[in-house]
Each structure stands twice: as structure tokens, then as C-alpha cells.
Design an enzyme around this catalytic site. Structure first.
Site: not given
Ligand SMILES: *Cc1c(COP(=O)(O)O)cnc(C)c1O
Length: 491
Positions: A76, A78, A253, A282, A285, A291
Site C-alpha cells: 500500500y 497512498e 486526452d 492511457t 494503447k 494497462r
Molecule cells: C481508451 C480511452 C479512454 C479510457 O481508457 P481505459 O483505460 O479503458 O479506461 C479514455 N479516453 C480515450 C480518448 C480513450 O481512447
């Protein structure tokens, strides 16, 4: 910090060395729950034998995957490095600090917060960072309180209502935006009064004049830029100009395209980091890590984002932060920059291969890692039928809305495909042209089954005899030349 040495994540020697370790690990798992060991083996087999074109997926390197399987999971931690609520966090401090250093160096960011467990967590952390900075802090000053715990019930109620009164704008779902950008089914839509901007109906391109118009009229606190199904680049300098004009915060994002930013494919006006106050992503990707999620901010927002726990997060996943550090080190190499360039050039090759075979693409092309096929115009199919027929043929994609989708958000008229995963396996332009050929072969042989109403159905479909098997075999042959984790032998 010096640049890490180049590591090829698909290197055979690493996989060969790790083979006995993975075998032993699976045996140990099998002693407790054999079905999980079996499913883990089966997942590798399936990933090896499918043409993975899901634009949000990739293959992390074995060092990245191995880093996640350790006792860091048991700790843990935090708080942030040096300021923990728990004792004994010295090794987690090391891991979190190194991950943040790599993130700042890689993206040229002033501050990095590497704890979010996923993209959705990163966005939630970012929204509350902005709300803390622009709503909570001024209210505390106004009410003469140091923290929210010092507020009277009446002042706290006032502040809670102010949180709920804030506005945000983001890209509409049907033009490629994401649910977490203020849409009602997601908590972001319940927090913010939200409006959407979209793309030009003629060109399919983001309409900056319309964004500016909406921003002037609606006066949002947050302008969210970024997408998950838009096949083009965004001019973030222009988005920042719009935000500045109306006094909004620009939040980008980059969950989908972080690998293209890291690999210096998106530079200048197309690099969000110099232009946005807050950037979320993320890590799994196009960035090809574990992840997870991350938030990058300017210095101004650093203290607020570091309160992600307890604001919206609990204990960080220390084993995943460690894996983020390894993946970010990989992303700082020339090998990763070459990879990112290939992701983009392969995407163009795929688009050309599809268009020359008569496929209509949204925006008539791509300049990122995404191709969005209009399968209704091209093949008379819904996205759902096309997705299923491709899966039957060993090609893994996902259906997706297209702008003003005639088949709605469930059946859809589009299929979204991306190049990050297969580029990781070594595919180049020739292989992606072959992928285009296989997709077209499968979809040309697919017809909708007539529904009981006498109209073409939206779900059922028929593939001409033998075509799915033929395409499946061809896909397998293609994949055979580019093995996944070559040298990793679990037999
Ligand atoms: C994939 C994605 C997310 C969410 O990601 P997770 O790890 O699945 O929660 C948020 N914003 C955009 C633009 C995404 O493509």
C-alpha cells in the site's frame, strides 16, 4: 537523465531467456487453479493467431509484462513519493519517481502523475484537478478556510453546488469523441453541464470555427480535446487559442495517440503537451506499456494533481507504476521513434490499400494510426455485421459509429481499425496492403440476412461458402512471418 539504451521489445533472446520462467510460473499457477493457467496459455495462442487491428490495443514487451507480476502488488502506498500515508514505501518511491522522470523527459512535461489505474481514472483525476484549482481553492480563500474540513456546513453546500455548476465541451461521440468527455452515461456527464463540438459534414474534419463559436457561447471551464475514433491529427495550438479566448482550461486526452506523441510523429502544433495545461493518457494503447493511465500537467496544476489520492484514487498499483517506468524507458529510444513513424506510415498504406479497392473511409484517408471504414456505403453492411464477418475470418476489429450514423450507436455503420499492434509485430506497408485485400475479400463476400420485416437485417449476415476459412488461412500465413514474442515457447 541520459537516454536509456535501445531495447527491442520483440527481441528473440529475451523471450528465449524468459521461456523457462514463464513455464515455471504457469506450472505454479496450475497447482492452485489449472483453469487459469490454461486460459493464460490459450490467450497467448489466440493473440498469436489473430490479425489484431483493434486501434486501442497493442503488445507490451516481455520486460514490461514481467514487471507487473511481482510483490510490488502487495504494497500500500497512498500519497506521493516522500509523502505517504503508509510506512515502508521507499521502494515504491523509487519506482514512482523514475516513472515520473521518464514521463517528463519523454513528453517534455513539467509534471507527471503516474498513479491512475486506467484512462478513465486519469480523466477523472484531471477533471477534479481542474475543479480543485479553479473552484475549490478560490472558494476556500473566499470563505477563509484552509481545507474543506474547515468549512461550515452552509459554505460546504455552496461549494458543492459550485462544483456541479461547471461546464465542459468535448468532441461528440459520433465524430470520434470519448464517453469520458462529458457524456451522460459516464460520470463526467453527470458532473459537468456538457455540450459537444463535431466535424464538418462535408470534409469530416474537425471544425475549429464551430469549436470557437460554441466556446464563446457556452463559456466552459474545460475544453476537452482528443478522440478515440477520429482518423486525423488535431491542431492543439488552435485549441489552446480558443481556450484562452474564453478563459477555459485546455485538457487533451491523448489516450489513443500518446505513442505518436512520444515517438515525435506529432510535433509542433500537433503535440498537445506544450499547448494544454492538462494532458491525460492511457499507457497501454499506442504507447505500448502496461494497462494504466497518467496525467501530465504544467507546474501550476502539480500540487492539485498530486492529490489524486484521496481525491478520486486509493492506493496506487505499484507493480503497474514499475511497468510504466520500463515502458516509458523503452519509449525514449530511437527504436520506439522508428516504431511510431511506422505506425503512421502503415496506417497510410492501409488506407491506400482500402481506398484503391473501393472502400469509403471517413475523411477519405488518415494521418494518424486509425482508419475508419464506412462499411454501409462500401458493402451495404452494418458495423456489427462487418465486425462479426471479419472475426469469422480471423480479423479482429471493432464496430464504431461514423458521423451522423444512419444505423445508430449500437449497430453502427463503421469499423475502426488501427495499426499499432501489427506494427509491433513487424508488419510494414506491403503487409498492410495485404491486410486491406483480406478485409475487402471478407466483406465483399458478406451479405445481410433479410429480417422478418423483409428489409435487410442489421445483425444477421451470411458469408459466401469457404471465404471466411480462406481469409483465415491467409491471415495465419501472414502472421506466421511475424511471430508474437518469437522464442517464447510454452509447449
Ligand atoms: C481508451 C480511452 C479512454 C479510457 O481508457 P481505459 O483505460 O479503458 O479506461 C479514455 N479516453 C480515450 C480518448 C480513450 O481512447
Amino acid at each position: 537523465m541520459s537516454e536509456p539504451s535501445a531495447v527491442d521489445p520483440t527481441a528473440r533472446d529475451i523471450a528465449e531467456k524468459l521461456t523457462p520462467a514463464y513455464r515455471t510460473m504457469l506450472d505454479a499457477i496450475a497447482q492452485v487453479e489449472p483453469r487459469i493457467a490454461q486460459a493464460t496459455r490459450a490467450e497467448l495462442t489466440d493473440q498469436r493467431h489473430s490479425l489484431k487491428l483493434i486501434a486501442s490495443e497493442n503488445y507490451a514487451s516481455l520486460p514490461v509484462l514481467a514487471t507487473m507480476g511481482t510483490w510490488f502488488s502487495d504494497k500500500y502506498a497512498e500519497g506521493t513519493a516522500g509523502h505517504r500515508f503508509y510506512a515502508g514505501c521507499q521502494n515504491v518511491d523509487t519506482v514512482e519517481t523514475i516513472a515520473a522522470e521518464h514521463a517528463c523527459a519523454l513528453f517534455g512535461a513539467e509534471h507527471a502523475y503516474v498513479q491512475p489505474h486506467s484512462g478513465i481514472d486519469a480523466n477523472l483525476t484531471a477533471y477534479w484537478t481542474i475543479l480543485a484549482h479553479h473552484v475549490e481553492t478560490p472558494a476556500l480563500e473566499e470563505f477563509g478556510a484552509r481545507t474543506v474540513n474547515d468549512l461550515s456546513q452552509a459554505d460546504w453546500d455552496t461549494l458543492r453546488h459550485r462544483f456541479n455548476d461547471q461546464r465542459a465541451i468535448g468532441m461528440s461521440l459520433d465524430t470520434g469523441g470519448h464517453l469520458t468527455h462529458g457524456f451522460r452515461p459516464n460520470i463526467s456527464g453527470k458532473m459537468f453541464d456538457q455540450r459537444s463540438y463535431g466535424t464538418d459534414p462535408q470534409t469530416g474534419l474537425l471544425d475549429y470555427d464551430k469549436v470557437a463559436e460554441l466556446a464563446r457561447e457556452f463559456k466552459p471551464l474545460v475544453i476537452v480535446a482528443g478522440y478515440s475514433a477520429y482518423p486525423r491529427r488535431v491542431n492543439f495550438a488552435k485549441m489552446r487559442e480558443i481556450a484562452d479566448e474564453v478563459g477555459a482550461v485546455l485538457m487533451v486526452d491523448m489516450a489513443h495517440f500518446a505513442g505518436l506523441v512520444a515517438g515525435k510523429v506529432f510535433t509542433g502544433d500537433e503535440d498537445p503537451v506544450p499547448h494544454a495545461q492538462v494532458v491525460t493518457t492511457t499507457t497501454h494503447k499506442s504507447l505500448r506499456g502496461p494497462r494504466g493511465g497518467m496525467v501530465l500537467t504544467t507546474k501550476e496544476y502539480a500540487d492539485d494533481v498530486d492529490r489524486g489520492c484521496p481525491m478520486v484514487l486509493g492506493g496506487p498499483l505499484s507493480h503497474v507504476m514499475a511497468a510504466k517506468a520500463v515502458a516509458l524507458a523503452e519509449a525514449r529510444t530511437q527504436a520506439f521513434r522508428d516504431y511510431a513513424q511506422r505506425v503512421a506510415s502503415n496506417s497510410k498504406a492501409l488506407a491506400e490499400g482500402l481506398m484503391k479497392r473501393g472502400v469509403k473511409l471517413v475523411t477519405d484517408g488518415t494521418d494518424n494510426h486509425i482508419n475508419l471504414l464506412d462499411v454501409t456505403t462500401s458493402f451495404g453492411l452494418t458495423g456489427r455485421q462487418a465486425e462479426a464477418a471479419l472475426l469469422d475470418s480471423g480479423i479482429v476489429t471493432n464496430r464504431n459509429s461514423i458521423p451522423a450514423d444512419p444505423n445508430g450507436a449500437w449497430y453502427t455503420s463503421g469499423v475502426r481499425i488501427g495499426t499499432p499492434a501489427l506494427t509491433s509485430r513487424g508488419f510494414g506497408a506491403d503487409e498492410f496492403d495485404r491486410v486491406a485485400e483480406l478485409i475487402v475479400t471478407a466483406l465483399k463476400a458478406t451479405t445481410p440476412v433479410t429480417a422478418s420485416t423483409g428489409k435487410p437485417g442489421k445483425a444477421k449476415y451470411h458469408i459466401a461458402d469457404g471465404v471466411a476459412q480462406k481469409v483465415h488461412d491467409a491471415a495465419d500465413e501472414l502472421l506466421g512471418n511475424f511471430p508474437l514474442y518469437p522464442g517464447l515457447d510454452l509447449a
